[in-house]
Design an enzyme around this catalytic site. Structure first.
Site, PDB file in Angstrom:
ATOM      1  N   LYS A 621       0.517  -1.557  -0.305  1.00  0.00           N
ATOM      2  CA  LYS A 621      -0.040   0.282   0.126  1.00  0.00           C
ATOM      3  C   LYS A 621       0.489   1.110  -0.105  1.00  0.00           C
ATOM      4  O   LYS A 621       0.804   2.114   0.661  1.00  0.00           O
ATOM      5  CB  LYS A 621      -1.477   0.123   1.150  1.00  0.00           C
ATOM      6  CG  LYS A 621      -1.494  -0.607   1.435  1.00  0.00           C
ATOM      7  CD  LYS A 621      -2.626  -1.420  -0.262  1.00  0.00           C
ATOM      8  CE  LYS A 621      -3.318  -0.937  -0.034  1.00  0.00           C
ATOM      9  NZ  LYS A 621      -4.328  -0.816  -1.469  1.00  0.00           N
ATOM     10  N   THR A 622       1.840   0.897  -0.847  1.00  0.00           N
ATOM     11  CA  THR A 622       2.493   2.732  -0.476  1.00  0.00           C
ATOM     12  C   THR A 622       3.218   2.934  -2.597  1.00  0.00           C
ATOM     13  O   THR A 622       3.553   4.151  -2.319  1.00  0.00           O
ATOM     14  CB  THR A 622       4.387   2.051  -0.425  1.00  0.00           C
ATOM     15  OG1 THR A 622       4.870   1.223  -1.219  1.00  0.00           O
ATOM     16  CG2 THR A 622       4.213   1.950   1.573  1.00  0.00           C
ATOM     17  N   THR A 624       3.719   0.433  -4.800  1.00  0.00           N
ATOM     18  CA  THR A 624       4.435  -0.595  -5.454  1.00  0.00           C
ATOM     19  C   THR A 624       4.190  -1.270  -6.690  1.00  0.00           C
ATOM     20  O   THR A 624       4.774  -1.707  -7.377  1.00  0.00           O
ATOM     21  CB  THR A 624       5.167  -1.930  -4.799  1.00  0.00           C
ATOM     22  OG1 THR A 624       3.761  -2.549  -4.067  1.00  0.00           O
ATOM     23  CG2 THR A 624       5.781  -1.353  -3.373  1.00  0.00           C
ATOM     24  N   THR A 625       3.292  -1.221  -7.204  1.00  0.00           N
ATOM     25  CA  THR A 625       2.097  -1.434  -8.272  1.00  0.00           C
ATOM     26  C   THR A 625       1.979  -0.375  -9.231  1.00  0.00           C
ATOM     27  O   THR A 625       2.515  -1.280 -10.406  1.00  0.00           O
ATOM     28  CB  THR A 625       0.675  -1.454  -8.041  1.00  0.00           C
ATOM     29  OG1 THR A 625       0.667  -3.120  -6.904  1.00  0.00           O
ATOM     30  CG2 THR A 625       0.357  -2.811  -8.992  1.00  0.00           C
ATOM     31  N   SER A 719      -4.594   3.020   5.124  1.00  0.00           N
ATOM     32  CA  SER A 719      -5.060   2.706   3.509  1.00  0.00           C
ATOM     33  C   SER A 719      -4.639   0.624   3.612  1.00  0.00           C
ATOM     34  O   SER A 719      -5.793   0.260   2.919  1.00  0.00           O
ATOM     35  CB  SER A 719      -3.695   2.508   2.418  1.00  0.00           C
ATOM     36  OG  SER A 719      -3.978   2.101   1.141  1.00  0.00           O
ATOM     37  N   LYS A 840      -7.241  -0.240  -7.850  1.00  0.00           N
ATOM     38  CA  LYS A 840      -6.232   1.070  -7.533  1.00  0.00           C
ATOM     39  C   LYS A 840      -6.922   1.822  -7.660  1.00  0.00           C
ATOM     40  O   LYS A 840      -7.347   2.462  -8.986  1.00  0.00           O
ATOM     41  CB  LYS A 840      -4.806   0.410  -8.357  1.00  0.00           C
ATOM     42  CG  LYS A 840      -4.102  -0.719  -8.517  1.00  0.00           C
ATOM     43  CD  LYS A 840      -3.838  -1.126  -7.266  1.00  0.00           C
ATOM     44  CE  LYS A 840      -3.400  -2.515  -7.215  1.00  0.00           C
ATOM     45  NZ  LYS A 840      -2.124  -2.689  -5.570  1.00  0.00           N
ATOM     46  N   GLY A 841      -6.371   3.379  -6.517  1.00  0.00           N
ATOM     47  CA  GLY A 841      -6.437   4.554  -6.810  1.00  0.00           C
ATOM     48  C   GLY A 841      -7.831   4.534  -6.077  1.00  0.00           C
ATOM     49  O   GLY A 841      -8.872   5.888  -6.357  1.00  0.00           O
ATOM     50  N   ARG A 842      -8.317   4.016  -5.260  1.00  0.00           N
ATOM     51  CA  ARG A 842     -10.043   3.748  -4.796  1.00  0.00           C
ATOM     52  C   ARG A 842     -10.537   5.036  -3.595  1.00  0.00           C
ATOM     53  O   ARG A 842      -8.875   5.437  -3.334  1.00  0.00           O
ATOM     54  CB  ARG A 842     -10.524   2.680  -3.715  1.00  0.00           C
ATOM     55  CG  ARG A 842     -10.614   1.235  -4.660  1.00  0.00           C
ATOM     56  CD  ARG A 842     -10.763   0.750  -3.688  1.00  0.00           C
ATOM     57  NE  ARG A 842     -11.210  -0.782  -4.596  1.00  0.00           N
ATOM     58  CZ  ARG A 842     -10.895  -1.784  -4.233  1.00  0.00           C
ATOM     59  NH1 ARG A 842      -9.028  -1.867  -3.352  1.00  0.00           N
ATOM     60  NH2 ARG A 842     -10.162  -3.010  -4.859  1.00  0.00           N
ATOM     61  N   LYS A 843     -11.270   5.625  -3.691  1.00  0.00           N
ATOM     62  CA  LYS A 843     -11.391   6.692  -2.457  1.00  0.00           C
ATOM     63  C   LYS A 843     -11.888   6.321  -0.990  1.00  0.00           C
ATOM     64  O   LYS A 843     -12.740   5.772  -1.346  1.00  0.00           O
ATOM     65  CB  LYS A 843     -12.206   7.855  -3.335  1.00  0.00           C
ATOM     66  CG  LYS A 843     -11.157   8.529  -4.804  1.00  0.00           C
ATOM     67  CD  LYS A 843     -10.500   9.408  -4.874  1.00  0.00           C
ATOM     68  CE  LYS A 843     -10.116  10.087  -5.765  1.00  0.00           C
ATOM     69  NZ  LYS A 843      -8.878  10.630  -6.004  1.00  0.00           N
TER      70      LYS A 843
END
Length: 889
Positions: A621-622, A624-625, A719, A840-843
């Protein structure tokens, strides 16, 4: 309280000067009497009467006069328990502090070698003169259970501050000291050891050493008859004292007829090793009058370590010996066994069983070479098979081939079946569960086809090798378990295929005798609870050096040690080994290309170029993907193939996949091309906070570059919580974020597990330190996760420079910000973008203020330590960390 002090001051001012001085004199007098009482009255009660180490009334030739009263020993505080263990009552860590003269000093290396052989933890320090003493305590706990000085004079001549600090530590925590005094041409012939009631007489030649049978130090060492002959060197030191705190451990005579004038004419035996019982200053010590070049010193040193640590760092008395005779039918004419040799083998086995219960020679066979000698030697083969039930048997390969050369398991199995057919035709047992590969090929580095064929044909459960983790130094050889087969460490014994005749032994026959009588072979048994020795057929024909060696070794061990030797079949031996060393069950895969021997017995179809040169280790959750995607856009960077279970992550170094071996790992990377630009990488975000990943990665990929991405640990924790909710984790759905992070130790287990996964990865400094224990700081790059999110092209420039890529890509031209997604994506032709998936990038909703306050305080010290660590590494502080540090002021 303040009023009392004021009134006392007024009273002192009103007293006449004469009265004040009189009161002061009386106070001092009373203090002197009290001190005298404790120094002389109480101390005398602690010191029983009796002779000291030596002197006119000291040690005599009659060992019965060497009286040692065990009650004299001061108790060692909190040091009960088994070997190397840390019992609950112990106040010190089971670690030895070793002060050496220099990093390369011979005695220092010998001390460390013995500690490493015993698997004892240690820390070396260059002996401080006036420098700082290392930190001795951690809160209320001592960091060391024993102190060793390579040069005892460095201890004696410590500056007052450090000497008082160390002595106070030793007294308070019951820590003993071992010291060595090695005389040189500048040493005084006779001198008192500074601060001790002990005299040293140096530069002597000694002979006829003996062990004091009454010494309480002895455990493995056995007292027996004197060791006749001169001791090595003429730079020995002997000790003299009339103080009852000193007792001799080893004694010897001077080589010359002249006596030491100060020790009187009647002293026949002089102490060369003494034990300080702690009656002088409360510290127990063992002092050696020379280094460890004398084998008996090594033996006594092992006992000294055990005694002074209350057996916490101790080797047991049990020793298990197994002698393998490899290639029992493989040998040239003139080197094989004849009928008298086979009879001698059986007779020696019977003789050894009187000293080593169940001793049985273990014979390895390759059936193709049966009856391949002269007529006399073929008769020896026949006689050996007539005694088939007298020995243990294990298979090699039918034609003695090296398994790693064959990549088809069915071919290996066919060869094994030929050997098994031969065994069944000649009544050789096939159920021992033990096998050895020729030249240890395929055992380590692992050739999985060999393991599979062994299990299929022979039902093999145990093998042995001298190659794990490396051949040398031998003291580091270890065992492991792979694919259901236990691999035990194998030892050499100074006998090889070409050592056939005693008179032709390399260097002279005396070299073989030195190996046996206190040398490397003796030390192998002394320092290893289990020893599997490799010998060869040729060692049992002609001069029968194998029989000579092991008969002599067993007799020497029985003469000088209390070791209890026995033999177990290989399968039981493996069970014993891993019960003693359970931590060795898991292997530590090494890079085969870093060891020439390993490369020679590794399949030519495999290459180390298939290993990654870059690891992206997380944490989770930093970002990396996203970084994984950006790296894959570079034409010279190639990622691993995806996993069916864990998608783009292999997760090799931190979980069960590691036990599948390096062949399995390499299959995730393409075969390298002929170009030198291939640069493989993998990303597994849970490597970062794994307790085992750093060590495992460094063993296999010692030259790899490491990248980690750090964001505010509070944001990372939140996160992860939201990530779990999005994946319908019932615990995350049931509890609020604040409930999770503030849960106490009485909370449900599943709640505490989620709490750990939220909070623990954010202990950035702790996890980074673990990686820095195995990788140089120049190999590790710490990225600012916030900058990766806002300025990815700049971050990619930094990475390309870190990786020393010659083909530098302008990421400003191939990345574009996607306003719908809210992050940067790959720019395709026609202005289109390729972004990460929906997950990815969920609010998420903003974190509640209570949790923000809690986490800021929770991570405060962790962030401070991280800033210090990054400063030492020479790396810039992330922007979020600078902001957090402002709030801590």
């Amino acid at each position: 309280m303040l009023g009392c002090v004021t009134r006392l001051r007024r009273l002192v001012r009103l007293l006449p000067l004469q009265t004040f001085l009189l009161i002061l004199f009386l106070f001092c007098t009373v203090s002197v009497f009290i001190s005298a009482y404790f120094l002389y009255g109480v101390k005398r009660e602690l010191e029983p009467s009796g002779g000291g180490v030596s002197g006119a009334e000291g040690a005599s030739a009659d060992s019965d006069d060497l009286r040692v009263i065990p009650s004299r020993l001061l108790p060692l505080h909190g040091v009960s328990g088994g070997p190397g263990m840390d019992p609950g009552g112990a106040r010190t860590d089971p670690v030895v502090l070793v002060f050496v003269e220099s990093q390369y000093s011979q005695l220092g290396q010998e001390i460390v070698a013995i500690l490493e052989s015993g698997r004892f933890r240690y820390r070396t320090e260059i002996s401080p003169g006036k420098g700082d003493m290392p930190t001795l305590t951690d809160k209320e706990r001592g960091r060391f259970t024993l102190v060793i000085y390579e040069n005892i004079l460095k201890y004696v001549n410590l500056d007052a501050w450090n000497r008082e600090l160390l002595d106070k530590y030793c007294v308070e925590y019951g820590v003993g000291i071992i010291g060595f005094f090695k005389a040189n041409e500048n040493s005084l012939l006779s001198a008192q050891l500074k601060g001790f009631p002990l005299f040293l007489h140096s530069n002597l030649g000694l002979k006829d050493c003996m062990v004091n049978p009454k010494s309480p130090l002895l455990f493995i060492t056995k007292s027996g008859q004197p060791l006749p002959g001169p001791l090595p060197g003429d730079d020995w030191t002997v000790f003299q004292s009339n103080h009852s705190t000193y007792e001799p451990v080893l004694l010897a005579k001077t080589q010359s007829a002249e006596s030491i004038s100060t020790m009187g004419q009647n002293v026949a035996l002089l102490p060369s090793v003494v034990q300080d019982l702690g009656l002088h200053d409360g510290i127990q010590r063992v002092l050696f009058g020379n280094n460890l070049g004398f084998w008996l010193h090594k033996l006594v040193f092992v006992d000294a370590v055990a005694f002074l640590t209350g057996k916490r760092l101790s080797l047991s008395l049990e020793r298990y010996l197994l002698v393998d005779i490899d290639d029992i039918f493989v040998g040239k004419e003139g080197t094989r066994m004849k009928v008298p040799d086979v009879k001698a083998l059986l007779e020696t086995q019977k003789e050894l069983r009187t000293h080593v219960p169940n001793f049985t020679f273990n014979l390895g066979f390759s059936g193709k070479f049966f009856h391949a000698g002269s007529d006399e030697e073929d008769l020896g083969d026949d006689l050996l098979l007539s005694y088939v039930k007298e020995f243990w048997w294990f298979p090699h390969m039918w034609s003695h081939m090296q398994p790693h050369l064959f990549h088809n398991q069915s071919v290996l199995a066919e060869q094994m079946l030929l050997n098994k057919k031969f065994a069944m035709e000649h009544g050789i047992p096939t159920n021992m569960g033990y096998a050895v590969a020729p030249h240890h090929s395929g055992v380590y580095p692992v050739h999985i086809q060999l393991y599979d064929a062994w299990k299929k044909v022979w039902g093999i459960k145990v093998t042995s090798t001298e190659e794990y983790p490396h051949l040398k130094p031998a003291r580091f050889r270890r065992g492991f378990i792979h694919s259901g087969i236990s691999v035990l460490p194998r030892q050499t014994c100074g006998l090889f295929t070409h050592t056939i005749f005693y008179k032709d032994y390399p260097g002279s026959p005396n070299e073989l005798d030195k190996l046996i009588n206190g040398g490397e072979l003796f030390l192998t048994v002394l320092l290893n609870p289990i020893s599997i020795f490799m010998t060869h057929l040729s060692n049992y024909g002609n001069d029968r050096l194998g029989l000579y060696t092991f008969k002599s070794l067993v007799m020497f061990l029985q003469t000088w040690t209390n070791l209890k030797m026995q033999t177990l079949p290989p399968v039981q031996l493996a069970q014993k080994y891993f019960s003693l060393f359970p931590s060795e069950r898991d292997p530590l895969w090494q890079d085969p290309c870093e060891d020439k021997r390993h490369k020679d017995i590794w399949s030519k179809e495999k290459t180390c170029d298939r290993f990654p040169k870059l690891l992206v280790i997380g944490p989770q959750k930093t970002g990396t993907t996203a970084l994984y995607l950006f790296l894959g856009m570079h034409p010279d960077l190639t990622s691993n193939y995806p996993s069916k279970e864990t998608f783009e992550e292999i997760q090799f170094f931190n979980g069960h996949n590691y036990h599948r071996g390096i062949d399995w790992y390499m299959e995730y990377f393409p075969l390298p091309s002929n170009t030198s630009s291939d640069y493989y990488f993998e990303k597994s975000a849970n490597y970062f906070d794994s307790e085992v990943a750093a060590q495992r990665a460094a063993a296999l990929l010692p030259k790899a570059k490491i990248i980690t991405i750090l964001i505010n640990p509070a944001d990372r924790a939140y996160s992860w919580y939201q990530h779990q909710r999005a994946h319908d984790d019932p615990v995350a759905l049931k509890y609020s974020f604040h409930d999770v992070i503030t849960a106490d130790h009485n909370s449900p287990v599943k709640l505490r597990v989620l709490q750990n996964r939220c909070l623990v990865p954010g202990w950035y400094a702790i996890h980074l330190e673990r990686w820095l224990n195995y990788y140089h700081s120049s190999q590790l790059l710490v990225l600012d996760g916030q900058m990766l999110k806002t300025e990815p092209a700049s971050i990619m420039d930094k990475i390309q420079k870190f990786l020393s890529l010659t083909n530098v890509i302008n990421y400003h031209k191939i990345l574009a910000f996607d306003p719908k997604k809210g992050f940067w994506c790959q720019l395709l032709e026609g202005g289109k973008t390729k972004c990460l998936g929906k997950s990815k990038g969920r609010k998420y909703p903003d974190m509640d203020p209570q949790s923000q306050v809690f986490l800021r305080e929770y991570y405060r010290d962790h962030n401070i330590e991280l800033s210090k660590l990054l400063y030492r590494m020479g790396q810039a502080l992330p922007s979020w960390l600078r902001e957090e540090l402002v709030h801590t002021r």
